[in-house]
Each structure stands twice: as structure tokens, then as C-alpha cells.
Scaffold this motif. Structure first.
Motif, mmCIF file in Angstrom:
data_model
loop_
_atom_site.group_PDB
_atom_site.id
_atom_site.type_symbol
_atom_site.label_atom_id
_atom_site.label_comp_id
_atom_site.label_asym_id
_atom_site.label_seq_id
_atom_site.Cartn_x
_atom_site.Cartn_y
_atom_site.Cartn_z
ATOM 1 N N ASN A 233 0.783 -1.193 -0.053
ATOM 2 C CA ASN A 233 -0.080 -0.177 0.086
ATOM 3 C C ASN A 233 0.938 1.162 -0.086
ATOM 4 O OD1 ASN A 233 -3.043 1.091 0.500
ATOM 5 N ND2 ASN A 233 -1.585 2.227 1.850
ATOM 6 N N THR B 88 -1.841 -0.973 -3.706
ATOM 7 C CA THR B 88 -3.190 -0.185 -3.445
ATOM 8 C C THR B 88 -2.814 1.329 -2.956
ATOM 9 O OG1 THR B 88 -3.097 -0.833 -1.090
ATOM 10 C CG2 THR B 88 -4.499 -2.098 -2.674
ATOM 11 N N TYR C 152 -7.339 3.244 0.483
ATOM 12 C CA TYR C 152 -7.247 2.238 1.363
ATOM 13 C C TYR C 152 -8.114 0.992 0.629
ATOM 14 C CZ TYR C 152 -5.143 4.729 5.016
ATOM 15 O OH TYR C 152 -4.246 5.592 5.721
ATOM 16 N N ALA D 169 2.053 -2.930 4.746
ATOM 17 C CA ALA D 169 1.063 -1.571 4.820
ATOM 18 C C ALA D 169 1.587 -1.080 6.279
ATOM 19 C CB ALA D 169 -0.087 -1.742 4.790
ATOM 20 N N GLY E 255 -2.502 2.628 4.735
ATOM 21 C CA GLY E 255 -3.581 1.227 4.410
ATOM 22 C C GLY E 255 -4.225 0.615 5.289
#
Length: 311
Positions: A42, A63, A89, A105, A110
Motif C-alpha cells: 500500500n 493499493t 485504502y 502496509a 493502508g
């Protein structure tokens, strides 16, 4: 039959046991029986840590980038073959749907304390989590931010994925570069007083004692005026900034409000007119990916050092 059973038993006993890998992640001990094969990272800085260790082929996606930031050319090339699974997120369903077995993360990178996606909520689905060291302050005590936070994450990722030599070589190279930069910082000078302006006009969002810019500023021969602020990234009031009277402002560049717009806001706000940095027009810009823990921290220190002490 007894001979066959004995033979099978000896065969199983002769198979070497799989070596487990254990790392400390914030306040948890995490054990890996085998290196992850379907990792998700993330945020842009954490994703770059994965890429710089050569782990793209172990990833199924990333992400939390396009929802807030844009990718520069170097980063776009690095993730060209990977899908962005969530623009901000991720949900638990997104990670499960990607058949992920690992999530890199952090808290407020995240994951949120008490949120849907945490190490505990992902564990039943076979998704191991390693937490960004800088972010551990959100769930417990830790020392103030330092470059050791970055080194710790790279070395732990090296252990988790079985690329320890790569991680050690990378950290050693970063330490050599840090020594080179440190030699350019003037000896005997008072540390430059620096404020980090991330965002916000009514109240500024800034870096406190536990955020990476504190370590970057110190490595460049300065001191974060918010070093006594017992937070990582958090909001203060402008009155505090005026009282601290920084010599230099570091602007974090990302999102819809540009670095130039942030600088213009400070320069044209009458309430901030008497701050030394504003009066002397002393601003330096760091991209988000330079100001947060990641491979570009050394570039950031070099940029700060030149801005602090250069002509």
C-alpha cells in the motif's frame, strides 16, 4: 509391512525441515513458513521498497496510490505490469479477491486502528501483514523517527522474501551515501530550524517527532521545530508555527494543491509574515515519496542539505 513402514518413516525423517523466518512487526512477532508469493503493498513509498528489492514478480498488485497522488515516470515503469487493486485504502474483500498472501502496509498507510483491514482481520484468510516501522507509534511506543526505521523495514522484507543479501547491500549503500552527504554539512553551525508543511490552510498538517522528515532534517544538519510534538503526522495551529519561527519550510508536494500554491499561501498570509522562513523566502520542496519512509529518503537528504547550506 513393518519394513515398508520403517522405510517410509526414515524417508520422512530424512526430508529437511522447512526453515521458518521470524520478524518483529511493531508489537507482533510474525512467522513465515515460506516466502510470500502473492504480495500487495500500500502507498507509493512502500511499493517502491518492494520494487527496489526486486520483488515485483512476488506481487499481485498494489493499493493506495492514485487516489491521492500521481506516479512519476520512474514509478510508472516500475509498476507497469501490476494492477492497482484500490485507489485508496483496500477493503478486506479486495485483498482476499486478489488471492493475496502478504500485505505490506502501515497504520495510516493502508490500515486504521480498529478498522476493517488489520493484521488480526486478515490472519484468518492466510494473509500475513508486515507493518511499516514509522507507523508503529500509532499502536504503541517507539523511538523518534530515524533512518533506522527505513533500514529495519528493508532488512525485514529481505528476510521475509529470502533476499537478505540484496537488502543488506542496499542498506550498506544507503549508509555510505549518508556518510558522503554528512561530510558536506558545515561543522560548528547551529542546526537550521525547519518546519514541515504538508497541507491545510485553517490548520497545518505537519511532521512531528515520529515522522520520517524529522530524521531527514537532522541528517541534513537541521532540527524539526516540531521535534517536541509527540506525534507522527498530525495537525497543529498556525500560532504554534509563528511561535517556533522556523528558518526554513519544507513543503511536501502531492495531491491537488501544488507546492507553489502552498508556498504562496504562506507568503501571502499576513499572520505568517514575520516568520523568518517567509520573510527570507526560504522554502524547499520534497515529493511525498521522498518525505515518507522509502528508497528516495537519501535523495531527500541531499536535496535538504543543498537547500539548507548551499549558495
Amino acid at each position: 509391512m513393518k519394513k515398508i513402514a520403517l522405510g517410509l518413516a526414515l524417508t520422512f525423517l530424512s526430508v529437511p525441515a522447512i526453515a521458518q523466518t521470524t520478524v518483529e512487526s511493531c508489537n507482533r512477532t510474525v512467522t513465515f513458513d515460506t516466502p510470500p508469493k502473492a504480495a500487495v503493498s500500500n502507498d507509493v513509498n512502500l511499493t517502491e521498497m518492494m520494487l527496489v528489492l526486486g520483488l515485483r514478480d512476488r506481487m499481485v498488485g498494489y493499493t493506495g496510490i492514485s487516489g491521492w497522488k500521481t506516479l512519476d515516470a520512474e514509478m510508472r515503469e516500475g509498476v507497469a505490469e501490476l494492477p492497482e487493486l484500490a485507489s485508496k485504502y483496500p477493503s478486506k474483500e479486495v485483498l482476499i479477491g486478489a488471492d493475496a498472501d502478504f500485505f505490506f502496509a502501515g497504520w495510516n498507510y493502508g490500515m486504521k486502528v480498529g478498522g476493517e483491514v488489520t493484521p488480526e482481520t486478515l490472519e484468518p484468510f492466510g494473509i500475513k501483514v508486515y507493518e511499516l516501522t514509522e507507523s508503529c507509534i500509532h499502536i504503541g511506543d517507539k523511538p523518534k523517527a530515524s533512518l533506522q526505521d527505513l533500514y529495519n523495514d528493508l532488512l525485514n522484507l529481505g528476510k521475509i522474501f529470502g533476499v537478505e543479501d540484496t537488502a543488506h547491500d542496499l542498506v550498506a549503500a544507503y549508509k555510505l551515501e549518508l556518510d558522503r552527504i554528512a561530510a558536506t554539512v558545515p561543522a560548528g553551525e547551529e542546526p537550521l530550524r525547519v518546519f514541515v508543511y504538508d497541507s491545510g490552510e485553517d490548520k497545518p498538517f505537519t511532521a512531528g517527532r515520529y515522522a520520517m522528515p524529522t530524521a531527514l532534517i537532522e541528517a541534513a544538519g537541521g532540527v524539526n521545530v516540531m521535534d517536541d510534538f509527540e506525534k507522527s503526522w498530525a495537525t497543529v495551529d498556525w500560532e504554534t508555527v509563528v511561535e517556533k519561527d522556523p528558518d526554513m519550510v519544507v513543503i511536501v508536494n502531492y495531491g491537488e494543491v501544488t507546492a507553489d500554491q502552498k508556498r504562496d499561501f504562506m507568503k501571502h498570509n499576513p499572520a505568517l509574515a514575520n516568520i523568518a522562513a517567509v520573510k527570507n523566502d526560504r522554502f524547499v520542496v520534497l515529493d511525498y515519496v521522498e518525505a515518507t519512509p522509502g528508497p528516495r529518503n537519501l535523495k531527500a537528504i541531499g536535496k535538504l542539505t543543498e537547500a539548507f547550506w548551499g549558495e
